[in-house]
Write a protein that holds these residues in place. Sequence first.
Motif, PDB file in Angstrom:
ATOM      1  N   PRO A   1      45.812  97.981  36.916  1.00 60.99           N
ATOM      2  CA  PRO A   1      45.609  99.255  37.195  1.00 60.99           C
ATOM      3  C   PRO A   1      44.017  99.320  37.755  1.00 60.99           C
ATOM      4  CG  PRO A   1      45.712  99.350  34.636  1.00 60.99           C
ATOM      5  CD  PRO A   1      46.198  98.076  35.359  1.00 60.99           C
ATOM      6  N   ALA A   2      43.833 100.085  38.830  1.00 61.24           N
ATOM      7  CA  ALA A   2      42.325 100.464  39.169  1.00 61.24           C
ATOM      8  C   ALA A   2      42.135 101.920  39.199  1.00 61.24           C
ATOM      9  CB  ALA A   2      42.312  99.907  40.727  1.00 61.24           C
ATOM     10  N   GLU A   3      41.275 102.293  39.621  1.00 59.68           N
ATOM     11  CA  GLU A   3      40.733 103.812  39.477  1.00 59.68           C
ATOM     12  C   GLU A   3      41.541 104.469  40.522  1.00 59.68           C
ATOM     13  OE1 GLU A   3      36.870 106.565  40.020  1.00 59.68           O
ATOM     14  OE2 GLU A   3      36.547 104.408  40.296  1.00 59.68           O
ATOM     15  N   GLY A   4      42.281 105.731  40.423  1.00 57.44           N
ATOM     16  CA  GLY A   4      42.945 106.669  41.036  1.00 57.44           C
ATOM     17  C   GLY A   4      44.150 106.225  41.209  1.00 57.44           C
TER      18      GLY A   4
ATOM     19  N   ARG B   1      45.604 103.411  41.631  1.00 57.30           N
ATOM     20  CA  ARG B   1      45.749 102.168  42.530  1.00 57.30           C
ATOM     21  C   ARG B   1      45.883 100.934  41.743  1.00 57.30           C
ATOM     22  NH1 ARG B   1      40.503 102.821  45.967  1.00 57.30           N
ATOM     23  NH2 ARG B   1      39.524 102.851  43.856  1.00 57.30           N
ATOM     24  N   LEU B   2      46.108  99.519  42.366  1.00 61.04           N
ATOM     25  CA  LEU B   2      46.489  98.549  41.752  1.00 61.04           C
ATOM     26  C   LEU B   2      45.571  97.415  42.296  1.00 61.04           C
ATOM     27  CD1 LEU B   2      50.252  98.452  41.948  1.00 61.04           C
ATOM     28  CD2 LEU B   2      48.920  98.522  39.893  1.00 61.04           C
ATOM     29  N   ARG B   3      45.447  96.308  41.758  1.00 61.82           N
ATOM     30  CA  ARG B   3      44.522  95.077  42.022  1.00 61.82           C
ATOM     31  C   ARG B   3      44.951  94.053  41.389  1.00 61.82           C
ATOM     32  NH1 ARG B   3      40.040  97.439  39.625  1.00 61.82           N
ATOM     33  NH2 ARG B   3      38.905  97.816  41.102  1.00 61.82           N
ATOM     34  N   PHE B   4      44.688  92.745  41.829  1.00 58.10           N
ATOM     35  CA  PHE B   4      44.976  91.448  41.327  1.00 58.10           C
ATOM     36  C   PHE B   4      43.870  91.059  40.603  1.00 58.10           C
ATOM     37  CE2 PHE B   4      48.060  90.791  44.705  1.00 58.10           C
ATOM     38  CZ  PHE B   4      49.473  90.419  44.001  1.00 58.10           C
ATOM     39  N   HIS B   5      44.108  90.788  39.380  1.00 60.51           N
ATOM     40  CA  HIS B   5      42.829  90.288  38.444  1.00 60.51           C
ATOM     41  C   HIS B   5      41.848  89.337  38.709  1.00 60.51           C
ATOM     42  CE1 HIS B   5      44.234  86.158  37.287  1.00 60.51           C
ATOM     43  NE2 HIS B   5      45.667  86.786  37.255  1.00 60.51           N
ATOM     44  N   CYS B   6      42.355  88.428  39.859  1.00 68.80           N
ATOM     45  CA  CYS B   6      41.440  87.370  40.422  1.00 68.80           C
ATOM     46  C   CYS B   6      40.542  87.812  41.707  1.00 68.80           C
ATOM     47  CB  CYS B   6      42.365  86.395  41.009  1.00 68.80           C
ATOM     48  SG  CYS B   6      43.145  86.966  42.461  1.00 68.80           S
TER      49      CYS B   6
END
Length: 212
Positions: A68-71, A73-78
């Motif tokens: 998870p990212a702020e707001g 949202r999503l991201r890949f850990h890399c």
Amino acid sequence: MGQTIDIGRRIELVPLDAHFGDISIGLYRQQDDSGPVYRVFTYSRREGVEDRIAFVVQAMEVLGGMEPAEGGRLRFHCGYAHQLAIKRVFLEACKLDPAGPVEPRPLQILDKKSGLQIQVLSEGDGVYRVTAHGEGKDRERRISFIAGGLMKLAEMDEVSGTLDQVAFPCGQEHDALVGLLLVRAPNVRAVLREQEAVASRGVLAAPSQQDG
């Protein structure tokens, strides 16, 4: 005047969500200080839509091994975009029955065309090796084909001098993502045709065009 929402650049669309009143849901790419981030968004105001979007986001976390990212949202850990792969993660998450379990896919499938048991092994540094077991036919050919399918679905690189190894350009492991894509790799041509068909259908409908 209404407030303009910066939702980023749309990279994928489900024009008719079969699990939630045929609303349209889009996947958008944004950029922050940490790199590419992704947002699941709909204009629909139908009651319960927030829970539907939250389910898709949570399913993407599990199926794609995302964080998870702020707001919301999503991201890949890399920190890489892996944009082609996340399109498939989004589409698969939207297909899931909300009443059923959400679990990462194993790194093993039965290849129905050959009868072989296909397993993908992590070799470290983002490298994965495709293996085959059983009494099936065309072992080497199917290994090479499935490795090629993973390359096409996730924009992975071929490991020089091999036909059974592929690698993520980020150099990091993505087991959940590989497990998800492995299911589709034996029939990669049909998957790519499906993605093209989805991309050519419709647009994300504005609130006045959606129920609710």
